[in-house]
Write an enzyme that holds these catalytic residues in place. Sequence first.
Site, PDB file in Angstrom:
ATOM      1  N   LYS A 181      26.794  46.458  49.122  1.00 43.14           N
ATOM      2  CA  LYS A 181      26.095  47.205  48.065  1.00 43.14           C
ATOM      3  C   LYS A 181      25.643  46.285  46.929  1.00 43.14           C
ATOM      4  CE  LYS A 181      27.285  50.971  44.832  1.00 43.14           C
ATOM      5  NZ  LYS A 181      28.391  51.836  44.393  1.00 43.14           N
ATOM      6  N   LEU A 182      26.210  45.079  46.871  1.00 41.98           N
ATOM      7  CA  LEU A 182      25.981  44.141  45.756  1.00 41.98           C
ATOM      8  C   LEU A 182      26.405  44.768  44.439  1.00 41.98           C
ATOM      9  CD1 LEU A 182      22.621  42.341  46.687  1.00 41.98           C
ATOM     10  CD2 LEU A 182      24.971  41.620  47.161  1.00 41.98           C
ATOM     11  N   THR A 221      45.471  44.636  52.365  1.00 44.51           N
ATOM     12  CA  THR A 221      46.216  43.768  51.461  1.00 44.51           C
ATOM     13  C   THR A 221      47.719  43.988  51.566  1.00 44.51           C
ATOM     14  OG1 THR A 221      46.632  43.411  49.100  1.00 44.51           O
ATOM     15  CG2 THR A 221      45.774  45.533  49.690  1.00 44.51           C
ATOM     16  N   ASP A 222      48.483  42.971  51.172  1.00 42.11           N
ATOM     17  CA  ASP A 222      49.944  43.124  51.134  1.00 42.11           C
ATOM     18  C   ASP A 222      50.382  44.067  50.009  1.00 42.11           C
ATOM     19  OD1 ASP A 222      49.375  41.460  48.964  1.00 42.11           O
ATOM     20  OD2 ASP A 222      50.765  39.863  49.533  1.00 42.11           O
ATOM     21  N   GLU A 223      49.463  44.335  49.046  1.00 46.95           N
ATOM     22  CA  GLU A 223      49.865  45.150  47.887  1.00 46.95           C
ATOM     23  C   GLU A 223      50.208  46.582  48.272  1.00 46.95           C
ATOM     24  OE1 GLU A 223      47.655  44.741  44.289  1.00 46.95           O
ATOM     25  OE2 GLU A 223      47.297  42.615  44.599  1.00 46.95           O
ATOM     26  N   TYR A 232      44.406  50.417  42.607  1.00 51.68           N
ATOM     27  CA  TYR A 232      43.806  49.615  43.681  1.00 51.68           C
ATOM     28  C   TYR A 232      44.645  49.699  44.952  1.00 51.68           C
ATOM     29  CZ  TYR A 232      43.084  45.425  46.539  1.00 51.68           C
ATOM     30  OH  TYR A 232      42.915  44.575  47.593  1.00 51.68           O
ATOM     31  N   SER A 233      45.946  49.389  44.827  1.00 54.30           N
ATOM     32  CA  SER A 233      46.742  49.326  46.064  1.00 54.30           C
ATOM     33  C   SER A 233      46.914  50.717  46.676  1.00 54.30           C
ATOM     34  CB  SER A 233      48.087  48.639  45.824  1.00 54.30           C
ATOM     35  OG  SER A 233      48.802  49.223  44.772  1.00 54.30           O
ATOM     36  N   LYS A 259      43.827  51.290  48.679  1.00 53.22           N
ATOM     37  CA  LYS A 259      43.844  50.514  49.932  1.00 53.22           C
ATOM     38  C   LYS A 259      44.842  51.132  50.905  1.00 53.22           C
ATOM     39  CE  LYS A 259      41.949  47.198  50.909  1.00 53.22           C
ATOM     40  NZ  LYS A 259      40.599  46.912  51.507  1.00 53.22           N
ATOM     41  N   ASN A 318      47.596  37.016  48.655  1.00 53.43           N
ATOM     42  CA  ASN A 318      46.570  36.536  47.717  1.00 53.43           C
ATOM     43  C   ASN A 318      45.776  35.363  48.274  1.00 53.43           C
ATOM     44  OD1 ASN A 318      48.501  37.980  45.963  1.00 53.43           O
ATOM     45  ND2 ASN A 318      47.096  37.304  44.363  1.00 53.43           N
ATOM     46  N   PRO A 360      49.930  46.640  33.042  1.00 51.30           N
ATOM     47  CA  PRO A 360      50.764  47.830  33.253  1.00 51.30           C
ATOM     48  C   PRO A 360      51.166  47.959  34.729  1.00 51.30           C
ATOM     49  CG  PRO A 360      48.771  48.389  32.031  1.00 51.30           C
ATOM     50  CD  PRO A 360      48.611  46.968  32.496  1.00 51.30           C
TER      51      PRO A 360
END
Length: 355
Positions: free
Chosen positions: A34-35, A134-136, A159-160, A163, A188, A292
């Site tokens: 999508k840029l 991700t590992d998160e 975010y996590s 995901k 990371n 946070p």
Amino acid sequence: MKTIFVTGGAGFIGSALIRLLIAQTDWRIVNIDKLTYAGNLESLAGLASEPRHVFSRSDICDRAALEALFLEHRPAGVIHLAAESHVDRSIHGPGDFIDTNIGGTYTLLEAARTYWSGLAGASKSAFRFHHVSTDEVFGSLGETGLFVEDSPYQPNSPYSASKAASDHLVRAWHHTYGLPTLITNCSNNYGPCQFPEKLIPLMIHHALTGKPLPIYGKGDNVRDWLYVDDHAAALRLVFERGSVGDTYNIGGHNEKTNLEVVDTLCALLDEMQPRGDGRKYAQQKISVADRPGHDKRYAIDATKIQRELGWKPRETFESGLGKTVQWYLENESWVAHVVSGEYRRWMDQNYGDRA
Ligand code: NAD
Ligand code: DAU
């Protein structure tokens, strides 16, 4: 010639993956991106006239656009990296993370399922939908222990959590509809062409421009660092040889506190491009308010991908970080264009109405 879709190919890891696939295979890559602010085709400047790199400025939330792309290009598989990826941005504004990471992955899964359902024979059985995660999603570790493939999901940031939701959707599309999926959960990444909002490129940029180096909290949070080309090599391997329906953890066994990372970067810069006034870069470090919900420690057990697919990282933290600093020193214009906004104009000039 085999065609593969890569979503998010104008981003940090997606662009490294496309460079690797173009160099190492004869595949044709359709780069669907999508840029957003994070998409930068200057990272693929070397491929601007490469006929096997086809760029489509498209949103993975746009079902009609995706279905048209599947019909036009008839891919042998999808490697899905497009996402909102920065934890701090997800804290300030989670909406785009929900839309792209969850809604976009759902839309892409449905478009892929429609296309895959219409295939037959070998092209149907060989099709793969590889979701890059991700590992998160596994949350935060204490002093000891490693994330394994069946560690419980305990995401802590918007975010996590987004995901994690996307991983669950991919898993469900495999179990319910039989879509041949693969999931990878990586630690990371660092390396060339990373947007200078993330720890390593931000610190290099701030150091070189005389700005403070902001350490969140005490700087004792631990991340497990992997050089981006090692991640790209693992993605290719899993895409080609991974067991359908499986997940694979990817990591570099390079656990470092944030302070260790910043001190190592400062020492490298002192050596490679000393400050004009003879002082050390480390004196630019400042402590700032903590993020946070800041996850304390991530660490990956990458035994499965090593044992089953023979993958292991080529770079140590020292060799990878040295290469990375060298790249940023030699490509200061890449960061300067991002910071000034010039990268958007570069894309208009070089990709015209496709960008
Ligand atoms: P990035 O932010 O550098 O790139 C993301 C790309 O996705 C950008 O080019 C952006 O334009 C594109 N994009 C965003 N929303 C889109 C949408 N709606 N439709 C189409 N394209 C869209 O991210 P990155 O660091 O390269 O991460 C790539 C993937 O790898 C992500 O899924 C991320 O969760 C995962 N991951 C990242 C790391 C890391 O350390 N960076 C580690 C493990 C996994
Ligand atoms: O673990 C994989 C994840 O790694 C990916 O899924 C994410 O997309 C990616 O952004 C990354 O997330 P982190 O939050 O770990 O990365 P970030 O570079 O933002 O921060 C790394 C560590 O450094 C974290 O503990 C916060 C800290 N930090 C970060 C910045 C930007 C600072 O102390 N100062 C900073 O200015």
